[in-house]
Write a protein that holds these residues in place. Structure first.
Motif, PDB file in Angstrom:
ATOM      1  N   SER A  82       0.813  -1.216   0.000  1.00  0.00           N
ATOM      2  CA  SER A  82       0.000   0.000   0.000  1.00  0.00           C
ATOM      3  C   SER A  82       0.844   1.263   0.000  1.00  0.00           C
ATOM      4  CB  SER A  82      -0.919   0.001   1.224  1.00  0.00           C
ATOM      5  OG  SER A  82      -0.132  -0.118   2.394  1.00  0.00           O
ATOM      6  N   SER A  83       2.096   1.173   0.418  1.00  0.00           N
ATOM      7  CA  SER A  83       2.981   2.344   0.468  1.00  0.00           C
ATOM      8  C   SER A  83       4.429   1.860   0.504  1.00  0.00           C
ATOM      9  CB  SER A  83       2.700   3.178   1.734  1.00  0.00           C
ATOM     10  OG  SER A  83       3.061   2.422   2.879  1.00  0.00           O
ATOM     11  N   GLY A  84       5.342   2.804   0.350  1.00  0.00           N
ATOM     12  CA  GLY A  84       6.755   2.468   0.487  1.00  0.00           C
ATOM     13  C   GLY A  84       7.068   2.050   1.916  1.00  0.00           C
ATOM     14  N   GLN A  85       6.401   2.688   2.874  1.00  0.00           N
ATOM     15  CA  GLN A  85       6.616   2.327   4.278  1.00  0.00           C
ATOM     16  C   GLN A  85       6.261   0.863   4.523  1.00  0.00           C
ATOM     17  OE1 GLN A  85       8.658   4.694   5.327  1.00  0.00           O
ATOM     18  NE2 GLN A  85       7.674   4.640   7.322  1.00  0.00           N
ATOM     19  N   ALA A  86       5.128   0.442   3.951  1.00  0.00           N
ATOM     20  CA  ALA A  86       4.696  -0.954   4.126  1.00  0.00           C
ATOM     21  C   ALA A  86       5.720  -1.885   3.477  1.00  0.00           C
ATOM     22  CB  ALA A  86       3.318  -1.166   3.520  1.00  0.00           C
ATOM     23  N   GLY A 111      11.376   8.652   7.376  1.00  0.00           N
ATOM     24  CA  GLY A 111      10.242   7.799   7.744  1.00  0.00           C
ATOM     25  C   GLY A 111      10.694   6.368   7.984  1.00  0.00           C
ATOM     26  N   THR A 112      11.644   5.902   7.181  1.00  0.00           N
ATOM     27  CA  THR A 112      12.162   4.539   7.358  1.00  0.00           C
ATOM     28  C   THR A 112      12.987   4.480   8.645  1.00  0.00           C
ATOM     29  OG1 THR A 112      12.337   4.441   4.952  1.00  0.00           O
ATOM     30  CG2 THR A 112      13.368   2.664   6.180  1.00  0.00           C
ATOM     31  N   PHE A 113      13.764   5.538   8.890  1.00  0.00           N
ATOM     32  CA  PHE A 113      14.573   5.596  10.117  1.00  0.00           C
ATOM     33  C   PHE A 113      13.663   5.480  11.344  1.00  0.00           C
ATOM     34  CE2 PHE A 113      16.885   7.540  13.572  1.00  0.00           C
ATOM     35  CZ  PHE A 113      18.144   6.974  13.429  1.00  0.00           C
ATOM     36  N   ALA A 156      20.241   8.029  -1.032  1.00  0.00           N
ATOM     37  CA  ALA A 156      19.423   8.294   0.148  1.00  0.00           C
ATOM     38  C   ALA A 156      18.647   9.610   0.022  1.00  0.00           C
ATOM     39  CB  ALA A 156      20.309   8.337   1.384  1.00  0.00           C
ATOM     40  N   ASN A 157      17.421   9.574   0.545  1.00  0.00           N
ATOM     41  CA  ASN A 157      16.555  10.746   0.606  1.00  0.00           C
ATOM     42  C   ASN A 157      16.593  11.318   2.017  1.00  0.00           C
ATOM     43  OD1 ASN A 157      14.479  12.609   0.491  1.00  0.00           O
ATOM     44  ND2 ASN A 157      12.843  11.088   0.527  1.00  0.00           N
ATOM     45  N   PRO A 158      16.969  12.568   2.260  1.00  0.00           N
ATOM     46  CA  PRO A 158      17.345  13.605   1.300  1.00  0.00           C
ATOM     47  C   PRO A 158      18.869  13.822   1.236  1.00  0.00           C
ATOM     48  CG  PRO A 158      16.877  14.639   3.408  1.00  0.00           C
ATOM     49  CD  PRO A 158      16.822  13.140   3.628  1.00  0.00           C
ATOM     50  N   VAL A 181      17.873  -3.448  -0.389  1.00  0.00           N
ATOM     51  CA  VAL A 181      18.180  -2.100  -0.876  1.00  0.00           C
ATOM     52  C   VAL A 181      16.908  -1.394  -1.299  1.00  0.00           C
ATOM     53  CG1 VAL A 181      19.342  -0.779  -2.680  1.00  0.00           C
ATOM     54  CG2 VAL A 181      20.545  -2.648  -1.566  1.00  0.00           C
ATOM     55  N   ASP A 182      16.686  -0.201  -0.740  1.00  0.00           N
ATOM     56  CA  ASP A 182      15.590   0.670  -1.177  1.00  0.00           C
ATOM     57  C   ASP A 182      16.096   1.419  -2.409  1.00  0.00           C
ATOM     58  OD1 ASP A 182      13.917   2.873  -1.597  1.00  0.00           O
ATOM     59  OD2 ASP A 182      13.404   3.063   0.524  1.00  0.00           O
ATOM     60  N   ASN A 183      15.513   1.091  -3.557  1.00  0.00           N
ATOM     61  CA  ASN A 183      16.011   1.614  -4.837  1.00  0.00           C
ATOM     62  C   ASN A 183      15.091   2.713  -5.396  1.00  0.00           C
ATOM     63  OD1 ASN A 183      17.982   1.518  -6.899  1.00  0.00           O
ATOM     64  ND2 ASN A 183      16.693   0.195  -8.177  1.00  0.00           N
ATOM     65  N   THR A 184      14.367   3.385  -4.489  1.00  0.00           N
ATOM     66  CA  THR A 184      13.343   4.358  -4.895  1.00  0.00           C
ATOM     67  C   THR A 184      13.903   5.477  -5.770  1.00  0.00           C
ATOM     68  OG1 THR A 184      12.046   3.938  -2.913  1.00  0.00           O
ATOM     69  CG2 THR A 184      11.678   6.046  -3.987  1.00  0.00           C
ATOM     70  N   PHE A 185      14.979   6.112  -5.337  1.00  0.00           N
ATOM     71  CA  PHE A 185      15.467   7.303  -6.050  1.00  0.00           C
ATOM     72  C   PHE A 185      16.166   6.949  -7.357  1.00  0.00           C
ATOM     73  CE2 PHE A 185      15.744  11.376  -3.258  1.00  0.00           C
ATOM     74  CZ  PHE A 185      14.396  11.245  -2.936  1.00  0.00           C
ATOM     75  N   ALA A 186      16.884   5.825  -7.381  1.00  0.00           N
ATOM     76  CA  ALA A 186      17.623   5.473  -8.604  1.00  0.00           C
ATOM     77  C   ALA A 186      16.687   4.882  -9.648  1.00  0.00           C
ATOM     78  CB  ALA A 186      18.733   4.493  -8.269  1.00  0.00           C
ATOM     79  N   THR A 205       6.817   3.253  -4.638  1.00  0.00           N
ATOM     80  CA  THR A 205       6.390   3.501  -6.032  1.00  0.00           C
ATOM     81  C   THR A 205       5.685   4.848  -6.149  1.00  0.00           C
ATOM     82  OG1 THR A 205       4.289   2.320  -5.714  1.00  0.00           O
ATOM     83  CG2 THR A 205       6.161   1.019  -6.505  1.00  0.00           C
ATOM     84  N   THR A 206       5.379   5.445  -4.992  1.00  0.00           N
ATOM     85  CA  THR A 206       4.786   6.784  -4.932  1.00  0.00           C
ATOM     86  C   THR A 206       5.654   7.805  -5.668  1.00  0.00           C
ATOM     87  OG1 THR A 206       4.300   6.117  -2.644  1.00  0.00           O
ATOM     88  CG2 THR A 206       3.757   8.368  -3.246  1.00  0.00           C
ATOM     89  N   LYS A 207       6.957   7.523  -5.761  1.00  0.00           N
ATOM     90  CA  LYS A 207       7.920   8.501  -6.277  1.00  0.00           C
ATOM     91  C   LYS A 207       8.037   8.367  -7.799  1.00  0.00           C
ATOM     92  CE  LYS A 207       8.255   9.824  -2.066  1.00  0.00           C
ATOM     93  NZ  LYS A 207       7.597   8.736  -1.405  1.00  0.00           N
ATOM     94  N   ALA A 215      -0.669   8.215  -6.981  1.00  0.00           N
ATOM     95  CA  ALA A 215      -0.978   6.988  -6.240  1.00  0.00           C
ATOM     96  C   ALA A 215       0.141   6.628  -5.263  1.00  0.00           C
ATOM     97  CB  ALA A 215      -1.179   5.817  -7.217  1.00  0.00           C
ATOM     98  N   VAL A 216      -0.211   6.560  -3.976  1.00  0.00           N
ATOM     99  CA  VAL A 216       0.752   6.087  -2.974  1.00  0.00           C
ATOM    100  C   VAL A 216       0.891   4.564  -3.134  1.00  0.00           C
ATOM    101  CG1 VAL A 216       1.139   5.782  -0.482  1.00  0.00           C
ATOM    102  CG2 VAL A 216       0.268   7.952  -1.348  1.00  0.00           C
ATOM    103  N   GLY A 217       2.117   4.070  -3.069  1.00  0.00           N
ATOM    104  CA  GLY A 217       2.300   2.622  -3.197  1.00  0.00           C
ATOM    105  C   GLY A 217       3.727   2.202  -2.925  1.00  0.00           C
ATOM    106  N   GLY A 218       3.917   0.900  -2.814  1.00  0.00           N
ATOM    107  CA  GLY A 218       5.259   0.350  -2.607  1.00  0.00           C
ATOM    108  C   GLY A 218       5.410  -0.981  -3.315  1.00  0.00           C
TER     109      GLY A 218
HETATM  110  N1  PLP Z   1      11.764   5.120   0.752  1.00  0.00           N
HETATM  111  C1  PLP Z   1      12.172   6.309   0.282  1.00  0.00           C
HETATM  112  C2  PLP Z   1      13.548   6.448  -0.289  1.00  0.00           C
HETATM  113  C3  PLP Z   1      11.321   7.419   0.324  1.00  0.00           C
HETATM  114  O1  PLP Z   1      11.749   8.597  -0.152  1.00  0.00           O
HETATM  115  C4  PLP Z   1      10.022   7.263   0.889  1.00  0.00           C
HETATM  116  C5  PLP Z   1       9.097   8.398   0.973  1.00  0.00           C
HETATM  117  O2  PLP Z   1       9.450   9.538   0.716  1.00  0.00           O
HETATM  118  C6  PLP Z   1       9.655   6.003   1.375  1.00  0.00           C
HETATM  119  C7  PLP Z   1      10.525   4.944   1.284  1.00  0.00           C
HETATM  120  C8  PLP Z   1       8.290   5.774   1.968  1.00  0.00           C
HETATM  121  O3  PLP Z   1       7.386   5.714   0.911  1.00  0.00           O
HETATM  122  P1  PLP Z   1       5.825   6.064   1.015  1.00  0.00           P
HETATM  123  O4  PLP Z   1       5.723   7.528   1.242  1.00  0.00           O
HETATM  124  O5  PLP Z   1       5.289   5.599  -0.300  1.00  0.00           O
HETATM  125  O6  PLP Z   1       5.284   5.283   2.160  1.00  0.00           O
END
Ligand code: PLP
Length: 431
Positions: A82-86, A111-113, A156-158, A181-186, A205-207, A215-218
């Motif tokens: 449902s989200s990246g957090q999930a 948020g992950t921290f 890493a964000n940010p 590995v969280d590969n969201t930004f790359a 996947t929100t990003k 759409a918020v998602g992961g």
């Molecule tokens: N991972 C990274 C790198 C993020 O930037 C974010 C949110 O900004 C998340 C995970 C969490 O994702 P979400 O907001 O879809 O729950």
């Protein structure tokens, strides 16, 4: 057919309609699925037949989109959350439980921290945070006998640090645990962590993947390479019978290729229900169809904006892995040779007030907590996401009061630069 390239997978991957079937992925807007006999349904519940019975666990729309992301990352199986957090939570909780321990890069999304250091700690899982630039000795010292995984973000964000994926993967494997590995930004367009030894990949996947702020998602993807049975004692959830699922031993029944995602679906989705809605999965797929084109423009705009800011007299410093003077330039050249991302962090001379005054004058970039979107947006963490922290606390976690996170969209770079330039001038005039 030869292995398809990333651009083709973005457009065509995951869903392959038969004769006369819908060209676009159908949105299966149904909570449940009909069967003729209870025996058939029983076989589904025993994971002996494949099929759907309840959308809290699995849905065909989601599975088509997850299959595309698995292909993009070069993995064997994937699931949407449902989200990246999930996704981050499931990826870790699928293999760690109360009494266990995880090594994580300290340079990760806030948020992950918080999820790791506060919420999962309350659940009895301990985390040791290490700098992504720690020495081999420091990394080695972070492991304990009960360590079950290593976690980091490609970019890493940010903080925009770049993870040395190979080094972290080697350390994880020496201790018999997987690297997540969280590969969201790359995104897989710029980096495929499995090619460097990572075992599990997660995404918000929100990003960039959705990319349109819709759409918020992961997503979680499994490389299928980690040998759970070779480390049987460490991962009883995968290597011993699951009493809550008819005594199935996931690693035996589904092998390395399928065990991790099957367990996360059958057990964690069943119990937590953090599934992505089929509507959101459909929107995500629309985003994925142009991901390769958008990422290229995001990176070009990021590069142009970073270079402009680096030469601006009102800017104290710039962080962007594509800038030759950047601390992570060399590592980015190795892991992200085609570009890093569209996010640039920089400090406005004059600190908190100057940063706020400057951002107020921006006309194209909108002030948002969001990032990695087609529309340029920006954030002043010190007065928003991190406003509870003092300047000293901000400095300690590398987010000074002067820091602006600027996420380049896919507009024209010259327009973004003109907007930044006029905002610096207008902010000075207003002083
Ligand atoms: N991972 C990274 C790198 C993020 O930037 C974010 C949110 O900004 C998340 C995970 C969490 O994702 P979400 O907001 O879809 O729950």
């Amino acid at each position: 057919m030869s292995k398809q390239r990333i651009e083709t997978i973005c457009v065509q991957g995951g869903y392959h309609p038969g004769n006369g079937e819908p060209r676009q992925i159908p949105i299966v807007q149904s909570t449940t699925f009909k069967y003729d006999t209870s025996e058939h349904m029983g076989r589904l519940f025993d994971l002996e037949a494949s099929g759907y019975f309840y959308t809290r666990l699995q849905n065909p729309t989601n599975d088509s989109v997850a299959a595309k992301i698995a292909e993009l990352e070069g993995g064997t199986a994937a699931m949407l959350t449902s989200s990246g957090q999930a996704a981050s939570f499931f990826a870790v909780f699928n293999i760690a439980q109360a009494g266990d321990h995880v090594v994580s890069s300290a340079s990760i999304y806030g948020g992950t921290f918080n999820l790791f250091a506060v919420t999962m700690k309350k659940m009895g899982i301990d985390f040791t945070f290490v700098s992504p630039d720690c020495s081999d000795e420091e990394l080695e010292a972070a492991f304990r006998p009960n360590t079950k995984a290593v976690f980091g973000e490609t970019i890493a964000n940010p903080a925009l640090t770049v993870l040395d994926i190979e080094r972290f993967a080697d350390a994880a494997h020496r201790h018999g645990v997987p690297l997540i590995v969280d590969n969201t930004f790359a995104t897989p367009v710029n980096c495929r962590p499995f090619e460097w030894g990572a075992d599990i990949v997660t995404h918000s996947t929100t990003k960039y993947m959705d990319g349109h702020g819709a759409a918020v998602g992961g997503c979680i993807v499994d490389s299928g390479r980690f040998d759970w049975m070779a480390h049987k004692d460490k991962f009883p959830g995968l290597t011993e019978p699951d009493d809550s699922y008819h005594g199935i031993t996931y690693a035996e029944r589904f092998g390395n290729a399928g065990a991790f995602i099957t367990k996360a679906t059958a057990q964690l989705m069943r119990d937590f229900g953090a599934i992505q809605s089929p509507q959101n999965a459909f929107l995500l797929n629309l985003g994925l169809e142009s991901l390769h084109l958008r990422i290229k423009r995001h990176c070009e705009n990021g590069q142009a904006v970073a270079e402009f800011l680096a030469g601006h007299p009102d800017v104290a410093w710039v962080r962007f892995p594509g800038l030759p003077g950047d601390k992570y330039y060399k590592r980015a050249q190795k892991y992200l040779p085609n570009g890093s991302c569209g996010v640039v962090s920089f400090g406005v001379k004059g600190g908190r007030q100057a940063a706020e005054a400057f951002m107020k004058e921006l006309k194209i970039a909108a002030i948002e907590t969001h990032v990695a979107d087609a529309r340029t947006c920006c954030l002043h963490p010190a007065s928003s996401t991190h406003r509870q922290m003092t300047d000293a606390e901000l400095a300690a976690c590398g987010i000074g009061p002067e820091l602006v996170r600027y996420s380049c969209g896919i507009e024209n770079a010259a327009d973004l630069i003109a907007d930044l330039d006029q905002a610096f001038k207008a902010a000075k005039k207003a002083q």
